[in-house]
Design an enzyme around this catalytic site. Structure first.
Site, PDB file in Angstrom:
ATOM      1  N   THR A  14      31.465  47.822  48.719  1.00 23.67           N
ATOM      2  CA  THR A  14      30.583  48.429  47.706  1.00 23.67           C
ATOM      3  C   THR A  14      30.085  47.387  46.699  1.00 23.67           C
ATOM      4  O   THR A  14      28.898  47.339  46.386  1.00 23.67           O
ATOM      5  CB  THR A  14      31.361  49.517  46.923  1.00 23.67           C
ATOM      6  OG1 THR A  14      32.182  50.222  47.846  1.00 23.67           O
ATOM      7  CG2 THR A  14      30.474  50.451  46.192  1.00 23.67           C
ATOM      8  N   VAL A  15      30.997  46.540  46.224  1.00 23.42           N
ATOM      9  CA  VAL A  15      30.628  45.565  45.183  1.00 23.42           C
ATOM     10  C   VAL A  15      29.800  44.424  45.781  1.00 23.42           C
ATOM     11  O   VAL A  15      28.756  44.042  45.247  1.00 23.42           O
ATOM     12  CB  VAL A  15      31.885  45.011  44.477  1.00 23.42           C
ATOM     13  CG1 VAL A  15      31.504  44.006  43.411  1.00 23.42           C
ATOM     14  CG2 VAL A  15      32.708  46.139  43.881  1.00 23.42           C
ATOM     15  N   GLY A 136      36.040  47.022  35.205  1.00 28.31           N
ATOM     16  CA  GLY A 136      34.698  46.986  35.807  1.00 28.31           C
ATOM     17  C   GLY A 136      33.698  46.193  35.003  1.00 28.31           C
ATOM     18  O   GLY A 136      33.831  44.982  34.826  1.00 28.31           O
ATOM     19  N   GLU A 192      40.396  52.492  45.382  1.00 23.81           N
ATOM     20  CA  GLU A 192      40.802  51.340  46.177  1.00 23.81           C
ATOM     21  C   GLU A 192      40.883  51.748  47.649  1.00 23.81           C
ATOM     22  O   GLU A 192      40.958  52.932  47.963  1.00 23.81           O
ATOM     23  CB  GLU A 192      42.188  50.852  45.722  1.00 23.81           C
ATOM     24  CG  GLU A 192      42.237  50.350  44.297  1.00 23.81           C
ATOM     25  CD  GLU A 192      41.269  49.219  44.039  1.00 23.81           C
ATOM     26  OE1 GLU A 192      41.310  48.211  44.735  1.00 23.81           O
ATOM     27  OE2 GLU A 192      40.425  49.357  43.134  1.00 23.81           O
ATOM     28  N   ASP A 203      47.057  49.847  40.213  1.00 17.00           N
ATOM     29  CA  ASP A 203      45.793  49.185  39.872  1.00 17.00           C
ATOM     30  C   ASP A 203      45.720  48.931  38.358  1.00 17.00           C
ATOM     31  O   ASP A 203      45.371  47.842  37.909  1.00 17.00           O
ATOM     32  CB  ASP A 203      44.624  50.061  40.350  1.00 17.00           C
ATOM     33  CG  ASP A 203      43.275  49.477  39.989  1.00 17.00           C
ATOM     34  OD1 ASP A 203      42.869  48.487  40.620  1.00 17.00           O
ATOM     35  OD2 ASP A 203      42.636  50.004  39.054  1.00 17.00           O
ATOM     36  N   LYS A 207      45.751  45.233  36.238  1.00 19.75           N
ATOM     37  CA  LYS A 207      44.776  44.898  35.193  1.00 19.75           C
ATOM     38  C   LYS A 207      45.491  44.625  33.865  1.00 19.75           C
ATOM     39  O   LYS A 207      45.158  43.683  33.135  1.00 19.75           O
ATOM     40  CB  LYS A 207      43.771  46.044  35.049  1.00 19.75           C
ATOM     41  CG  LYS A 207      42.883  46.191  36.288  1.00 19.75           C
ATOM     42  CD  LYS A 207      42.127  47.504  36.301  1.00 19.75           C
ATOM     43  CE  LYS A 207      41.223  47.620  37.524  1.00 19.75           C
ATOM     44  NZ  LYS A 207      40.672  48.958  37.736  1.00 19.75           N
TER      45      LYS A 207
HETATM   46  N1  HSE Z   1      39.803  51.622  41.983  1.00 22.62           N
HETATM   47  C1  HSE Z   1      39.433  51.047  40.768  1.00 22.62           C
HETATM   48  C2  HSE Z   1      39.182  52.160  39.769  1.00 22.62           C
HETATM   49  C3  HSE Z   1      38.185  50.220  40.942  1.00 22.62           C
HETATM   50  O1  HSE Z   1      39.195  53.327  40.155  1.00 22.62           O
HETATM   51  O2  HSE Z   1      39.019  51.890  38.601  1.00 22.62           O
HETATM   52  C4  HSE Z   1      37.980  49.199  39.885  1.00 22.62           C
HETATM   53  O3  HSE Z   1      39.034  48.303  39.796  1.00 22.62           O
END
Ligand code: HSE
Length: 440
Positions: A14-15, A136, A192, A203, A207
């Site tokens: 996607t990115v 993001g 993810e 996740d 971060k």
């Molecule tokens: N899976 C992650 C989210 C994507 O839902 O924020 C961005 O890191």
């Protein structure tokens, strides 16, 4: 016009596909802004055949990310494959070892190997940029790494997983099930590859570990994070929170305490009228509390192709604009050998308010017993209420909700343990921490 900045891209999900499209559509605009064109010279992904909605035949295709990183004639290697291990790890290492700058969105890789990679980057005069790895499109890495240099940071916290926030928001606003909301988040490209990483909190933890290092100048300690996901948050919790004037958000919190740094990721009740409570859907928010600046709150799109590609593009543009031979910003804000040792605070030392939901057998004395067990631990209650179930049989289980004033994790755990021993609980108690923004 100066020589183009040549980039190789590994990963066209996607990115990656968004990035290729934006680079092609805004080629001229970027060349003007950066003073030089940005040219894609090499690409690789898992499948060459897959239709990604963008033309790829202009770029040299490599079968393998590591060999692309080892051999392509490029200035920047853009890693968008994800995953803490190979091929991302070896590919990034190979590029940095050649002195090639790296731009990555890979929080799992940085959480596991960030300091090692930063060391390799430093040794070879390369940049390691990773704005897209946290929240993001929100420029929180730049804020902590550059703009807030000189501040002493007390706490950094926020909503850093779009999938979880999307699920919690839709469950609350539309009364949808957890499963239906998760499917929709996956369909929209927020989640993810393995959505367990989102909903179990990993996740957010990845971060948070990066933000902790930047905020406190310490080495990354991703294994030292207290972790609870959102899978056991029920519609009853969301309703009860709302009745009490709170919303439930999955927060990552890192703060300085007397005993060290506390890092935790867990569902959290935030006061309804706080700004962070109003952050809905896939939107992320990061708050930074510091001594010189005060409180900085940044809110913006936290997941999805364009939002993440925007941050990747910003990192690439920074490199395109940099002067040859200029001093590089260290990946984690200070040279690797100047990072401080990390000392972990015990989660049990956490002090704050708690929401406790208990399903109990409906009999005389239960209410008094619960209040007694709380008092024994010195816990002061902000509110206690019984949610009478409508149309329930006499004697059927009832819900009791407690909200405490600030107390210690340790006291709450002991009180809940004592209540469990009384024999009137039906099912497991639910305990959710309350986090108050600074203005409270
Ligand atoms: N899976 C992650 C989210 C994507 O839902 O924020 C961005 O890191």
């Amino acid at each position: 016009m100066a020589e183009p900045l040549r980039i190789g891209i590994a990963g066209l999900g996607t990115v990656g596909a968004s990035l290729v499209r934006i680079l092609s559509e805004r080629h001229l605009q970027l060349a003007t802004t950066c003073g030089r064109p940005i040219e894609i010279v090499a690409i690789t992904a898992r499948s060459r055949e897959k239709n990604r909605g963008v033309p790829l035949d202009l770029y040299a295709w490599h079968e393998d990310a590591v060999s692309l990183a080892q051999t392509a004639e490029m200035d920047v290697f853009v890693e968008l494959m994800g995953g803490a291990g190979d091929p991302a790890y070896s590919a990034v290492k190979a590029a940095l070892s050649r002195g090639i700058h790296v731009v990555t969105a890979n929080k799992a890789l940085l959480a596991a190997h960030g300091i090692e990679l930063a060391g390799i980057a430093e040794a070879h005069g390369a940049l390691l940029n990773y704005e897209a790895a946290v929240a993001g499109g929100i420029p929180v890495i730049k804020a902590l790494r550059e703009s807030m240099t000189g501040n002493t940071i007390a706490r950094v916290y926020g909503i850093m997983n779009g999938t979880c926030n999307y699920i919690l928001t839709r469950m609350e606003k539309e009364g949808l099930t957890f499963e239906a909301c998760l499917k929709e988040a996956q369909r929209l490209g927020y989640a993810e590859a393995d959505p367990a990483f989102d909903i179990e909190g990993n996740d957010t933890a990845h971060k948070l570990s990066i933000l902790t290092s930047l905020a406190f100048g310490t080495a990354i300690a991703a294994d030292d994070i207290y972790l609870e996901g959102i899978t056991n948050i029920s519609p009853e919790d969301i309703r009860a929170a709302s009745d009490l004037g709170y919303r439930i958000k999955l927060l990552g919190v890192a703060q300085r305490t007397e005993s060290g740094i506390e890092q935790r990721v867990h569902p959290t009740m935030v006061p309804f009228d706080s700004v962070i409570a109003q952050v809905d859907g896939v939107t992320n928010a990061v708050a930074i509390e510091s001594d010189i600046l005060g409180e900085l709150l940044m809110v913006g799109p936290g997941a999805g192709g364009n939002a993440t590609a925007s941050a990747v593009l910003g990192d690439i543009a920074d490199i395109a604009k940099s002067r040859p031979g200029a001093q590089h910003v260290p990946a984690f804000g200070r040279p690797v050998d100047k990072l401080l040792p990390y000392t972990r605070a015990q989660i049990q030392s956490h002090e704050g308010g708690y929401f406790i939901r208990l399903e109990v057998v409906d009999r005389t004395g239960v209410f008094a017993s619960i209040a007694g067990r709380m008092a024994e631990q010195g816990i002061s209650l902000e509110s206690i209420m019984q949610h009478a179930k409508t149309a329930s049989e006499p004697g059927a289980p009832q819900t009791i909700i407690l909200v405490t004033h600030a107390t210690s994790e340790h006291s709450v755990r002991d009180a809940v343990q004592a209540i469990k021993g009384e024999g009137y609980l039906v099912g497991e108690p639910q305990v959710i921490r309350i986090e108050r923004p600074k203005e409270y």
